[in-house]
Write an enzyme that holds these catalytic residues in place. Structure first.
Site, mmCIF file in Angstrom:
data_model
loop_
_atom_site.group_PDB
_atom_site.id
_atom_site.type_symbol
_atom_site.label_atom_id
_atom_site.label_comp_id
_atom_site.label_asym_id
_atom_site.label_seq_id
_atom_site.Cartn_x
_atom_site.Cartn_y
_atom_site.Cartn_z
ATOM 1 N N GLU A 187 -2.683 -16.046 1.944
ATOM 2 C CA GLU A 187 -1.948 -15.984 3.212
ATOM 3 C C GLU A 187 -0.491 -16.443 3.086
ATOM 4 O OE1 GLU A 187 -3.777 -17.241 6.831
ATOM 5 O OE2 GLU A 187 -5.633 -16.173 6.427
ATOM 6 N N HIS A 202 -7.041 -24.949 6.336
ATOM 7 C CA HIS A 202 -8.020 -24.880 5.249
ATOM 8 C C HIS A 202 -7.873 -26.097 4.341
ATOM 9 C CE1 HIS A 202 -9.508 -20.546 5.368
ATOM 10 N NE2 HIS A 202 -8.595 -20.596 6.327
#
Length: 660
Positions: free
Chosen positions: A367, A644
């Protein structure tokens, strides 16, 4: 294979692409700002709640018409730019390979000595993280913001954690189990040339006592001057500190005496110690203050973490085991017997760590979608990693079935040279995921050579699968393609024959955000995929069951800025307790329960959704060598910067020969 160092084959196309993007960018930036102003994060909501004058609301009322007017004015230019930009993507290369030319820029990045595989094994450390570097307006839907500043801070924290000295403590006493926590203070870091003896109290404290390198522009040259003055080489194999401590049967421990003149640290007990031993220390001098390790974007202080690791024997240990000197140097490891974690059957260490592992060799990120953020992140990572592959993917309709607005988001950084690289785009993306060129990046790196001049290589693959919940069949199809591409890449890049091998494969690692966990009932198909028959997951017992110590890697976005978890230290503390995990991790879904976590904590399964994976295989590795996991970590150093948890794994490649 030629590695692409620029996105286009010639400068004319590069200039044309820059011109077209220059026409598009104002419209893109204004739209991003406009949407972002209406999507506040929980951090911003709390700040605005304390504003009695509603200043922010007034700013939105004033700026929104201005943004709209400028956006409309920029649309014709953006349209012309898009008509130029889109066809150019057919000539664009699938990635950019960046190699640090000026090695003086790599403050604290020590040069690696080449592994000759002559009589000793070697360890390699791998890290993976989803960093959520989307355009700011989209990142806000994940409750994170300020993408450009986050990119720079993420890079700082990663390279600061990886470049710190690797400090390990081995306790000789079989009965001293008082030091069992995962986090301890760092040892005192004396300056080079300082021959005084200092007392280093070994206790659990905040790691504010550890100040890393590179805080300030002059530190690189100062460090190099100190290294030059010491008259000793500082290779990548020297950045390790090993301490052996005597223990008393009552579990108490005295201060450690560190003699920096001869590189020894001695830890003695009270007047009559039950065991005798010493500590050997090998340390890089001049650990100056370092930016980027705290929860604040502007902080120069380091987060508290386990700079010291403690290993205690299981139960009753005989004298021969006590005397077994498990000393490591330069990530060159000895045999890993009697390194079991207390109260577990594991043969490797596992922990929740507030730092990225010291001497991190390879890093795979997902990402990293925003191009400007990718450049800022790359600049920071180049302070530690010499080789980086970024801007991976395709745009427009080139190479995939649907139109792609952003790249794959994959980024790879390495301390070892990249020999080959390849990228493949998943053609079956659905929904919002179809707008990104999600796929897989395959790399071949050279990590050494044999005395017979055979290359020692390793394979690393990084991927990001379909994210939408319920798209099980899509992810299974992508896993099928991933296996085929892995096999194809190995065959196309291998220059060896069975009769005359020119290369020896040391490891094959696969990592990334797979967007399914091993405990959710809705992910059963992915859990039983054939990929897990070829690649080993250190955290997994079998389909539907994780090991007790494994925790989820997906944080609850709503709690990212809570005081209890907004710093690496606090998040580490919270995740070490079961109740803390239930409050701040996303848990596996079950068809028998509501999707809301509140009110069903007693029925939560596992320790959270673990969707970020680190896998390895022994298939294809040189037959006379053995690959074992030496350490697995869940990392909290990016607390407040992404939703995360990064993961890291250290593999030991044993050559089957005794050390000389």
């Amino acid at each position: 294979m030629v590695l692409y160092t620029s996105p286009f084959p010639n400068s004319f196309l590069s200039v044309l692409h820059s011109f077209s993007w220059g026409l598009i960018f104002p419209c893109y930036w204004l739209a991003d700002r406009l949407v972002g102003s209406f999507v506040p994060t929980t951090y911003e909501k709390r700040q605005r709640a304390d504003d009695p004058c509603y200043f922010h609301a007034l700013c939105i009322i004033i700026t929104t018409p201005i943004y709209l007017a400028l956006l409309v004015a920029s649309l014709p230019f953006a349209l012309v730019g898009f008509l130029l930009w889109s066809p150019l993507q057919s000539a664009r290369r699938p990635y950019i390979y960046s190699r640090l030319k000026d090695k003086n820029h790599a403050n604290g990045a020590t040069l690696l000595t080449e592994w000759k595989a002559a009589g000793s094994g070697k360890s390699f450390c791998f890290g993976s993280a989803n960093v959520c570097l989307l355009p700011d307006s989209l990142a806000r839907f994940n409750n994170v913001f300020n993408t450009q500043a986050r990119a720079k801070e993420i890079g700082r924290r990663i390279r600061n954690g990886a470049s710190r000295p690797q400090i390990k403590i081995y306790i000789d006493s079989p009965t001293n189990t008082s030091i069992s926590a995962a986090s301890f203070s760092s040892l005192v870091s004396p300056q080079a040339g300082d021959n005084r003896t200092v007392n280093a109290g070994i206790k659990r404290t905040t790691s504010m006592e550890y100040k890393g390198d590179n805080c300030g522009s002059n530190n690189g040259e100062e460090s190099r001057e100190d290294k030059g003055g010491s008259g000793e080489p500082h290779g990548g194999e020297e950045n390790t500190c090993i301490v052996r401590i005597n223990g008393e049967e009552n579990g108490h421990m005295s201060d450690a005496e560190t003699d920096t003149g001869n590189g020894q640290a001695h830890a003695s007990g009270p007047a009559e110690p039950s065991l005798e031993g010493d500590a050997e220390i090998s340390k890089t001098p001049n650990h100056k203050q370092k930016e980027g390790d705290s929860g604040s974007l502007d902080s120069c202080s380091a987060s508290r973490e386990s700079l010291v690791k403690v290993r205690v024997g299981d139960g009753t240990v005989d004298q021969s085991t006590v005397n077994n000197k498990l000393l490591y140097k330069a990530s060159i490891m000895k045999k890993t017997s009697v390194r079991k974690k207390k109260h577990t059957d594991e043969t490797f260490d596992h922990e929740i760590s507030a730092f990225f592992p010291a001497n991190l060799d390879f890093l795979c990120l997902q990402e990293v979608f925003d191009k400007r953020a990718a450049e800022k992140l790359k600049e920071q990572l180049h302070h530690y990693f010499e080789y980086i592959v970024y801007d991976v993917g395709v745009y427009s309709c080139h190479g995939c079935c649907s139109f792609k607005f952003v790249n794959s988001g994959l980024l790879f950084a390495s301390r070892y040279p990249v020999m080959d690289a390849a990228y493949h785009c998943y053609p079956n993306g659905r929904g919002m995921d179809s707008l990104a060129s999600k796929g897989a990046l395959f790399l071949k790196v050279q990590v050494g050579s044999t005395p017979q001049d055979q290359r020692i290589v390793g394979y690393i693959s990084c991927t990001h699968l379909q994210a939408i919940a319920g798209d099980t069949t899509v992810r299974c199809e992508q896993l099928d393609m991933l296996q085929d591409w892995l096999s194809e890449f190995r065959k196309s890049t291998s220059s060896s024959s069975t009769a005359n091998p020119e290369e020896l494969v040391a490891f094959d690692v696969l990592c990334g955000d797979l967007n399914f966990d091993n405990c959710s009932s809705e992910d059963k198909l992915e859990q039983q995929h054939s990929l897990f028959t070829h690649y080993k997951d250190p955290c997994r017992v079998g389909p539907g069951e994780d090991k007790p110590w494994a925790i989820g890697t997906l944080l609850d976005p709503e709690g990212l800025y809570d005081e209890e978890v907004c710093t690496p230290d606090n998040l580490q503390k919270v995740l070490e307790s079961e109740e803390g995990r239930k409050g701040y991790l996303v848990y596996p879904t079950s068809k028998n329960h509501s999707s809301s976590q509140k009110g069903r904590k007693a029925s939560l399964k596992g320790n959270g959704r673990r969707i970020d994976y680190m896998l390895y295989t022994e298939e294809g590795v040189y037959l006379e060598w053995k690959v074992e996991v030496e350490e697995f970590s869940f990392i909290t150093q990016l607390a407040g910067l992404t939703d995360h948890l990064p993961v890291a794994m250290r593999l030991v490649v044993s050559t089957g020969e005794d050390d000389p």
